[in-house]
Design a protein around this motif. Structure first.
Motif, PDB file in Angstrom:
ATOM      1  N   GLY A  75      56.560 -37.083 125.504  1.00 42.89           N
ATOM      2  CA  GLY A  75      57.026 -38.306 124.840  1.00 42.89           C
ATOM      3  C   GLY A  75      56.098 -38.706 123.708  1.00 42.89           C
ATOM      4  O   GLY A  75      54.874 -38.601 123.829  1.00 42.89           O
ATOM      5  N   LEU A  76      56.708 -39.173 122.609  1.00 46.91           N
ATOM      6  CA  LEU A  76      55.965 -39.628 121.423  1.00 46.91           C
ATOM      7  C   LEU A  76      56.281 -41.103 121.231  1.00 46.91           C
ATOM      8  O   LEU A  76      57.455 -41.451 121.036  1.00 46.91           O
ATOM      9  N   TYR A  77      55.270 -41.940 121.253  1.00 43.76           N
ATOM     10  CA  TYR A  77      55.473 -43.387 121.202  1.00 43.76           C
ATOM     11  C   TYR A  77      54.849 -43.917 119.908  1.00 43.76           C
ATOM     12  O   TYR A  77      53.621 -43.945 119.762  1.00 43.76           O
ATOM     13  N   GLY A  78      55.708 -44.295 118.966  1.00 38.07           N
ATOM     14  CA  GLY A  78      55.235 -44.717 117.643  1.00 38.07           C
ATOM     15  C   GLY A  78      54.686 -46.129 117.661  1.00 38.07           C
ATOM     16  O   GLY A  78      55.221 -47.004 118.344  1.00 38.07           O
ATOM     17  N   HIS A  79      53.629 -46.343 116.936  1.00 38.97           N
ATOM     18  CA  HIS A  79      52.943 -47.631 116.707  1.00 38.97           C
ATOM     19  C   HIS A  79      51.988 -47.968 117.851  1.00 38.97           C
ATOM     20  O   HIS A  79      50.784 -47.891 117.672  1.00 38.97           O
ATOM     21  N   ALA A  80      52.489 -48.409 119.003  1.00 33.84           N
ATOM     22  CA  ALA A  80      51.640 -48.626 120.186  1.00 33.84           C
ATOM     23  C   ALA A  80      50.386 -49.427 119.842  1.00 33.84           C
ATOM     24  O   ALA A  80      49.263 -49.011 120.114  1.00 33.84           O
ATOM     25  N   ILE A  81      50.609 -50.597 119.258  1.00 30.36           N
ATOM     26  CA  ILE A  81      49.469 -51.393 118.766  1.00 30.36           C
ATOM     27  C   ILE A  81      48.999 -52.400 119.816  1.00 30.36           C
ATOM     28  O   ILE A  81      47.801 -52.499 120.087  1.00 30.36           O
ATOM     29  N   HIS A  82      49.953 -53.129 120.382  1.00 28.51           N
ATOM     30  CA  HIS A  82      49.570 -54.257 121.243  1.00 28.51           C
ATOM     31  C   HIS A  82      49.765 -53.871 122.713  1.00 28.51           C
ATOM     32  O   HIS A  82      50.625 -54.414 123.414  1.00 28.51           O
ATOM     33  N   LEU A  83      48.992 -52.898 123.162  1.00 32.69           N
ATOM     34  CA  LEU A  83      49.198 -52.350 124.510  1.00 32.69           C
ATOM     35  C   LEU A  83      48.455 -53.164 125.562  1.00 32.69           C
ATOM     36  O   LEU A  83      47.344 -53.652 125.320  1.00 32.69           O
ATOM     37  N   GLU A  84      49.059 -53.242 126.722  1.00 31.73           N
ATOM     38  CA  GLU A  84      48.396 -53.885 127.860  1.00 31.73           C
ATOM     39  C   GLU A  84      47.668 -52.816 128.665  1.00 31.73           C
ATOM     40  O   GLU A  84      48.009 -51.627 128.584  1.00 31.73           O
ATOM     41  N   PRO A  85      46.662 -53.240 129.466  1.00 35.46           N
ATOM     42  CA  PRO A  85      45.862 -52.246 130.205  1.00 35.46           C
ATOM     43  C   PRO A  85      46.716 -51.305 131.063  1.00 35.46           C
ATOM     44  O   PRO A  85      46.462 -50.106 131.105  1.00 35.46           O
ATOM     45  N   ARG A  86      47.757 -51.824 131.716  1.00 32.42           N
ATOM     46  CA  ARG A  86      48.584 -50.931 132.549  1.00 32.42           C
ATOM     47  C   ARG A  86      49.277 -49.874 131.703  1.00 32.42           C
ATOM     48  O   ARG A  86      49.401 -48.713 132.099  1.00 32.42           O
ATOM     49  N   GLU A  87      49.712 -50.275 130.519  1.00 35.49           N
ATOM     50  CA  GLU A  87      50.394 -49.329 129.636  1.00 35.49           C
ATOM     51  C   GLU A  87      49.436 -48.212 129.214  1.00 35.49           C
ATOM     52  O   GLU A  87      49.794 -47.025 129.215  1.00 35.49           O
ATOM     53  N   ILE A  88      48.223 -48.583 128.877  1.00 36.19           N
ATOM     54  CA  ILE A  88      47.242 -47.569 128.459  1.00 36.19           C
ATOM     55  C   ILE A  88      46.954 -46.618 129.629  1.00 36.19           C
ATOM     56  O   ILE A  88      46.920 -45.392 129.457  1.00 36.19           O
ATOM     57  N   ASP A  89      46.811 -47.174 130.813  1.00 30.58           N
ATOM     58  CA  ASP A  89      46.550 -46.332 131.996  1.00 30.58           C
ATOM     59  C   ASP A  89      47.692 -45.333 132.211  1.00 30.58           C
ATOM     60  O   ASP A  89      47.462 -44.145 132.458  1.00 30.58           O
ATOM     61  N   ARG A  90      48.913 -45.814 132.109  1.00 26.22           N
ATOM     62  CA  ARG A  90      50.069 -44.932 132.375  1.00 26.22           C
ATOM     63  C   ARG A  90      50.212 -43.856 131.293  1.00 26.22           C
ATOM     64  O   ARG A  90      50.503 -42.697 131.586  1.00 26.22           O
ATOM     65  N   LEU A  91      49.998 -44.256 130.030  1.00 27.29           N
ATOM     66  CA  LEU A  91      50.082 -43.271 128.937  1.00 27.29           C
ATOM     67  C   LEU A  91      49.028 -42.182 129.143  1.00 27.29           C
ATOM     68  O   LEU A  91      49.301 -40.993 128.951  1.00 27.29           O
ATOM     69  N   ALA A  92      47.825 -42.599 129.560  1.00 31.53           N
ATOM     70  CA  ALA A  92      46.757 -41.617 129.802  1.00 31.53           C
ATOM     71  C   ALA A  92      47.107 -40.745 131.009  1.00 31.53           C
ATOM     72  O   ALA A  92      46.957 -39.516 130.967  1.00 31.53           O
ATOM     73  N   ASP A  93      47.618 -41.356 132.077  1.00 30.08           N
ATOM     74  CA  ASP A  93      47.958 -40.606 133.313  1.00 30.08           C
ATOM     75  C   ASP A  93      48.947 -39.482 133.032  1.00 30.08           C
ATOM     76  O   ASP A  93      48.791 -38.371 133.530  1.00 30.08           O
ATOM     77  N   VAL A  94      50.003 -39.817 132.261  1.00 30.20           N
ATOM     78  CA  VAL A  94      51.065 -38.815 132.093  1.00 30.20           C
ATOM     79  C   VAL A  94      50.795 -37.871 130.934  1.00 30.20           C
ATOM     80  O   VAL A  94      51.510 -36.894 130.749  1.00 30.20           O
ATOM     81  N   GLY A  95      49.773 -38.158 130.120  1.00 27.43           N
ATOM     82  CA  GLY A  95      49.462 -37.287 128.975  1.00 27.43           C
ATOM     83  C   GLY A  95      50.430 -37.461 127.820  1.00 27.43           C
ATOM     84  O   GLY A  95      50.684 -36.531 127.055  1.00 27.43           O
ATOM     85  N   ALA A  96      50.975 -38.685 127.673  1.00 27.27           N
ATOM     86  CA  ALA A  96      51.896 -38.959 126.559  1.00 27.27           C
ATOM     87  C   ALA A  96      51.121 -39.026 125.244  1.00 27.27           C
ATOM     88  O   ALA A  96      49.897 -39.132 125.243  1.00 27.27           O
ATOM     89  N   ALA A  97      51.864 -38.977 124.131  1.00 24.33           N
ATOM     90  CA  ALA A  97      51.222 -39.031 122.813  1.00 24.33           C
ATOM     91  C   ALA A  97      51.601 -40.316 122.080  1.00 24.33           C
ATOM     92  O   ALA A  97      52.748 -40.762 122.148  1.00 24.33           O
TER      93      ALA A  97
END
Ligand code: GUN
Ligand code: ZN
Length: 423
Positions: free
Chosen positions: A259-281
């Motif tokens: 998955g490619l997620y454009g912009h991703a500027i105002h992320l919450e801690p849970r979102e960052i954790d999940r993006l890192a866990d799954v290896g998303a870009a």
């Protein structure tokens, strides 16, 4: 004064080989060089010595730029004035995108976009198309004509868009499936399943596209995430039970490593954790983020979490077709966040970083054995303003940085796509 250093195999004569032994009359240097200033040769000899003595005179051969997120249908309305995201979409973007059911128009803009990209040294595009299947055919056909590696997909929207730009959950699934079966892996094409963003898709449509991705897991998936505060508030009101914006994708099968997620500027801690866990870009779109007034992407903070990050123009929310200008904006945003990106980090994001985000490491955006020969040559003294600064350069990074900050298509001396020069 502009200097040009030509490096390569050189032949120099010191005597007349008709009179002397020819072997003593000439020198062939397999790694030679010639320095040119004001129409004259001012030095000739070992390429390595000349390179060290004149860092400002050099062109730079690098992998072609990889734009990891853009909207080719927005090419003709780039630089539209005065609106932030939602108003900008409604005022400028949706009326323009409504035209892409017309195949001839889509063909014209797709071809124009690819030619502009190549002129700016971008050899791979990753684009949203429109809801019209014709727009997807136009895009992949234009890329095939130019032998470019591109990523793209039909943009899906079944709510909060004009009638002319709405599909349904079922037609988005059916059309996307037919298009990915037609294009994914054909030549240099890669298909990305493309829900525009949560506000323009019903939960049914997100589910349908999540199912399609699970049936075709080798495809990419691209969308937008947490670009502006108003948008995030709107997402919360449309999905009241979602934990956060990312959850609107996650709970419908649209979060994954491809998955490619454009912009991703105002992320919450849970979102960052999940993006890192799954290896998303994530995809950093710096000229867009300043132009539309979105905010400052946290390049270093997210890199510290080892989240893969690509760089992108986001044409036409972005204000330039140039990945050089895009790197300059990434530098400026880094400065506003208190950390200066080194020229090597900027160049990495525009080539290897974007390729990694697209799961194409080693194939594109890479100057090494095994990669496709998508290559550009940068002129590091392309304008008088850059040349006079370049003349002060102390090393290659100092010579490159003014081109990153002030360069444009005039800095692109040569472009090769799949081993062939484009001009
Ligand atoms: N979010 C949803 N659609 C778009 C778009 O076309 N451009 C940008 N910048 N953000 C979006
Ligand atoms: Zn976008």
């Amino acid at each position: 004064m502009t200097k040009h250093l030509l490096l390569g195999q050189t032949l120099q004569f010191h005597a007349n080989p008709l009179h002397d032994d020819w072997q003593n009359a000439c020198t062939v240097d397999s790694a030679g060089g010639v320095l040119i200033e004001a129409g004259r040769i001012t030095a000739a000899g070992s390429g390595a010595d000349l390179r060290t003595a004149h860092p400002d005179g050099q062109n730079l051969i690098t992998a072609g730029f990889v734009d990891a997120h853009m909207h080719y249908p927005q090419t003709a309305m780039i630089a539209s004035w005065g609106k932030q995201l939602i108003d900008w979409l409604n005022t400028y973007t949706f009326p323009e995108e409504s035209r892409f059911g017309d195949k001839a128009y889509a063909d014209m803009i797709a071809g124009r976009t690819m030619d502009l990209a190549l002129a700016h040294g971008t050899t791979t595009l990753t684009s949203f198309c429109t809801i019209h299947p014709t727009s997807v055919d136009a895009y992949f056909e234009a890329a095939a004509t130019r032998n470019m590696a591109v990523v793209g997909g039909k943009t899906c929207m079944d709510r909060n868009a004009p009638d002319t730009l709405r599909d349904t959950a079922q037609s988005a699934y059916d059309d996307s499936k037919a298009l990915l079966e037609k294009w994914h892996g054909r030549g240099r094409a890669t298909y990305a399943i493309t829900p525009r963003f949560s506000p323009t898709s019903t939960p049914d449509q997100l589910n349908a596209l999540g199912s399609l991705w699970s049936e075709h897991p080798d495809c990419l998936m691209q969308t937008h995430l947490s670009e502006q505060h108003d948008e995030i508030a709107w997402v919360k009101s449309l999905f009241p039970t979602a934990r956060d914006y990312l959850d609107t994708y996650e709970s419908h099968g649209l979060l994954g490593a491809r998955g490619l997620y454009g912009h991703a500027i105002h992320l919450e801690p849970r979102e960052i954790d999940r993006l890192a866990d799954v290896g998303a870009a994530l995809v950093h779109c710096p000229t867009s983020n300043t132009f539309i007034g979105s905010g400052l992407f946290d390049t270093f903070g997210l890199a510290a979490r080892h989240i893969r990050t690509g760089l992108a123009t986001d044409t036409g929310g972005g204000s330039s077709f140039s990945m050089l200008r895009t790197m300059a904006a990434a530098y400026e945003i880094g400065q506003l966040r208190g950390t200066a990106l080194h020229p090597s980090q900027l160049m990495w994001l525009a080539t290897e970083g974007s390729a990694q985000a697209l799961h194409m490491s080693g194939q594109i955006g890479h100057l090494g054995a095994g990669a496709m020969a998508d290559i550009i040559v940068l002129d590091l003294a392309s304008t008088p303003a850059i040349a006079q600064r370049n003349a002060r350069a102390t090393d290659i990074w100092d010579a490159l940085f003014p081109t990153i900050m002030m360069g444009d298509d005039r800095a692109i001396a040569d472009v090769w796509v799949a081993g062939k020069p484009t001009a």
